[in-house]
Write a protein that holds these residues in place. Sequence first.
Motif: not given
Length: 292
Positions: A3, A5, A20, A246
Motif C-alpha cells: 500500500l 503511504k 489501510g 484488504e
Amino acid sequence: MLLEKRRLNYDTLEAVPFAGALGAEIQGVDLSKPITKQIFIDIKQAWLDHQVICFRDQDITPKQQISFAKKIGSIHQHPFMVPMKDHPEILEVIKLENDAQNFGNLWHTDQSFMPNPAKATMLYAKEVPPYGGDTQWSNMYLAYEALSPGMKDLIADLKVENTGNKNKTRGGQAKKDRYKGHSSLKPKDPPKGLKTTNFHPLVRTHPETGRKSLYISSHTQGIKDFAFEEALPLISFLRKHIQKPEFTARFRWGEGSLALWDNRCVMHYAMNDYHGFRRIMHRITIKGDRPR
Ligand SMILES: O=C(O)CCC(=O)C(=O)O
Ligand SMILES: [Fe+2]
C-alpha cells in the motif's frame, strides 16, 4: 500487496485513515461554517487521496448539505427513486424498524448503468442504529493493481454492460418489484425513453488522478461481444476479487457523520444488520462524466 503511504496533513485539516486500503476521517472542519477556498481545496485533495472521506459530529441543514455538494459538482437526480419533497436534491435513505430490506445492500457504484454515472455520493447520517448499519467501501485502484499481468492484458479493452433494471445476473427482477413491500424506499418508473443499460470500460482511468481502476458492480450483466455464458465466469471472478478484505474499509456511523465517496474508483455496500432499529440518511449524488 504494497500500500502507498498516505498523506495525513493538509494546510487546513487533518486526515486520519480508518483502514489501510482507503478512507480517512477529516478533523478540523465544521461544515456548518463557511467553507473557504483553501478549506475546499484541502477537502477535495484529501478526497482524491483517500477516495472516501468522513466527517463526524456535523450539524448541518439540508440547504448547507446541498451547497457543500454543489462545490463538488452539479446534483444528479436518481432516475428510479422519489426524492425529498422539500429538497428534491436529497434522497432520503430510510430503513424503519420493521423493514426487511435496505438500500444499497450489494457491492456497487452508484448509477453505473447510466451514460454518465454519478461521480460522488454524499451521505449524511440523521438517525443511526445503536449498532450495525455500517457502510463498506472497496478500493478499485488496488483491486486493479493486484491483478496478474495476464489478466490485466485480457481485460484491458473490454466493455461491461451495466443495467439499472432487470439484471440478468440477478434473476431479471425489476427494481420496482425488488423494493415491493418496503415501506420507506420509493421507487418510481424511470422517465420514458431513458436508456438504463449502457456500456462502460471495465478498466477506467480516473479523470482527475490519472490512475487506472476496475469498474465492475452489481449492475454489470455482460461484456460487449461476449455470450452471456462466457461473460458470467469473468464477472463472477471480478465481483469476488473486488471484495477482498484488504481492499476494503468500513465506517461506523454516528449521528451527524457525513461521508463523501468517489464512485469512479470505489465500490460500496450498505450492511443490513440492524433489524428492529431505524436508520435515516440524507443522500446527494453528484453528476459525473462518461467513464473512459
Ligand atoms: O446507506 C448506505 O450505507 C449506502 C447506501 C447506498 O448504496 C447509497 O446511498 O448509494
Ligand atoms: Fe449506492
